[in-house]
Design a protein around this motif. Structure first.
Motif, PDB file in Angstrom:
ATOM      1  N   ASP A  80      98.282  34.901  55.316  1.00  0.00           N
ATOM      2  CA  ASP A  80      98.538  36.065  54.464  1.00  0.00           C
ATOM      3  C   ASP A  80      99.874  35.864  53.753  1.00  0.00           C
ATOM      4  N   TYR A  84     102.776  38.861  55.849  1.00  0.00           N
ATOM      5  CA  TYR A  84     103.025  40.298  55.914  1.00  0.00           C
ATOM      6  C   TYR A  84     101.728  41.094  55.799  1.00  0.00           C
ATOM      7  N   SER A  85     100.774  40.816  56.678  1.00  0.00           N
ATOM      8  CA  SER A  85      99.536  41.574  56.729  1.00  0.00           C
ATOM      9  C   SER A  85      98.779  41.185  57.978  1.00  0.00           C
ATOM     10  N   SER A 109      98.278  37.491  60.250  1.00  0.00           N
ATOM     11  CA  SER A 109      98.456  36.608  59.107  1.00  0.00           C
ATOM     12  C   SER A 109      98.156  35.145  59.402  1.00  0.00           C
ATOM     13  N   ASP A 270     100.109  45.047  47.104  1.00  0.00           N
ATOM     14  CA  ASP A 270     100.200  45.708  48.412  1.00  0.00           C
ATOM     15  C   ASP A 270     101.392  45.211  49.209  1.00  0.00           C
ATOM     16  N   ILE A 271     101.668  43.893  49.132  1.00  0.00           N
ATOM     17  CA  ILE A 271     102.834  43.345  49.825  1.00  0.00           C
ATOM     18  C   ILE A 271     104.109  43.869  49.175  1.00  0.00           C
ATOM     19  N   ARG A 274     105.001  47.358  50.326  1.00  0.00           N
ATOM     20  CA  ARG A 274     105.605  47.438  51.649  1.00  0.00           C
ATOM     21  C   ARG A 274     107.056  46.968  51.614  1.00  0.00           C
ATOM     22  N   ARG A 333      94.668  48.481  59.778  1.00  0.00           N
ATOM     23  CA  ARG A 333      96.009  48.001  60.123  1.00  0.00           C
ATOM     24  C   ARG A 333      96.779  49.071  60.894  1.00  0.00           C
TER      25      ARG A 333
END
Length: 386
Positions: A80, A84-85, A109, A270-271, A274, A333
């Motif tokens: 990932d 970070y996922s 990840s 999305d990253i 965050r 998640r």
């Protein structure tokens, strides 16, 4: 090697030597693309990081230790973005395909390392685990996943995400190669003191009754003392998860601030969102999160001081399909973090492994005191009877 699972990064092969004889002789090693390996770049799942990487001239000490123990390097694996996922997706390099069920996410990840092992392309998958990045893909792909005691393995030349939670770790299909890996990286043997198992009722009440029953039946089969407790902390699972996420976001922003400020467009939305959340955290919230972590760490130390192991499900809910939407991924998640955050907050080792008949569709985790990694392996051997 043909990789129809998209487990490996598409790098040209470089000659990576290994010892002819050692604890890991005959085992193929797949390395998450967060670790430096001489002759290869390190992308961390991001195209801008790849462009700036260059070819590394030195190998991460942990990877070198595995090579010196006889492991044969077979490639660097997909991850990932920025690790970070927990989903396994990557807009730059694609989502690896789950060999057990191609319709499901592979989990992340450490997605590529998990898929490489599950697909039979490697025997030992080296990954990292911050918020579950080894344990979750191991559970989804029917593997054994080990998150070591925080700080016990060398993490030099490994790209960080949240250093106070980051740990390198491994995935295998059976306990034998996992035990060999533990020995190769210097894990001390467990003592012979009697072991008892704790079942936290507040955790088991949150999962499906059939899964809870299967886990408890498996635990009873080992003929070890089992005791039910209300909970493992005075803080709720929700409060522990919030504290964990707050610290994670704070540290993830610090680790990736330079990249974000230089190339924000090179990070998936999305990253990036965050990371922005981490940049905007109120210091009061961070201090409260650190207070909760300190409280939980003390509680878990007292609970696990006498050869006690906590048993819990690895996953809080079933994994979504790979074509699910962002809201479904976010809900998955969020649900899983409530269980996966516990070892991170406590700095404790956790061993996840499949139980049940045939497909191994239920993953049980054992949580132990700091430095009790080998004890978890001994309990797992009794439960799996390999």
């Amino acid at each position: 090697m043909q990789d129809r699972w998209n487990a490996f990064m598409p790098y040209p092969d470089a000659d990576i030597g290994h010892a002819a004889i050692g604890l890991l002789s005959g085992l193929r090693l797949a390395v998450k693309d967060l670790f430096d390996v001489a002759g290869y770049p390190t992308a961390a799942g991001n195209a801008a990081v790849l462009a700036a990487s260059g070819i590394k001239t030195a190998t991460a000490p942990l990877v070198q230790a595995l090579l010196d123990a006889g492991a044969c390097f077979v490639g660097k694996t997909n991850t990932d973005e920025l690790a970070y996922s927990l989903i396994g997706g990557n807009i730059h390099f694609g989502m690896p395909r789950n060999p057990r069920d191609p319709n499901l996410i592979p989990g992340g990840s450490s997605s590529g390392s998990a898929v490489a092992v599950a697909a039979g392309l490697a025997d030992l998958g080296l990954g990292t685990d911050t918020s579950g990045s080894i344990r979750l893909p191991a559970a989804i792909n029917g593997l054994i996943g080990w998150r070591p005691t925080h700080g016990s393995l060398d993490n030099r030349a490994v790209r960080p995400l949240a250093p106070s939670f980051d740990v390198p770790g491994f995935m295998t299909t059976s306990l034998e190669p996992m035990a060999a890996a533990m020995s190769a990286v210097g894990m001390p043997a467990a003592n012979d003191r009697p072991i008892s198992i704790l079942i936290p009722e507040d955790i088991f009440e949150t999962i499906d009754d059939a899964i809870a029953d299967e886990i408890i039946a498996s635990l009873r089969s080992a003929a070890m003392p089992i005791r039910k407790i209300d909970s493992i902390s005075s803080a709720s699972l929700a409060d522990l998860a919030v504290a964990f996420i707050t610290i994670l976001q704070k540290e993830a922003w610090a680790s990736n601030k330079a990249l974000f400020e230089q190339s924000p467009e090179a990070i998936s939305p999305d990253i990036a969102a965050r990371l922005r959340s981490g940049s905007r955290l109120d210091e009061k919230d961070v201090r409260e999160a650190c207070r909760i972590r300190k409280l939980f760490s003390g509680e878990i130390d007292r609970l696990l001081c006498e050869s006690v192991v906590v048993a819990l499900p690895t996953l809080a809910v079933s994994p979504p399909t790979r074509d699910a939407g962002p809201e479904t991924f976010a809900a998955f998640r969020s649900a899983c973090i409530k269980l996966l955050c516990l070892s991170g907050l406590g700095g404790c080792p956790q061993l996840a492994f499949p139980i049940g008949r045939g497909a191994g569709n239920v993953s049980l985790s054992l949580l132990g005191a700091r430095s009790a990694d080998s004890m978890l392996m001994n309990v797992a051997r009794r439960l799996r009877a390999e």
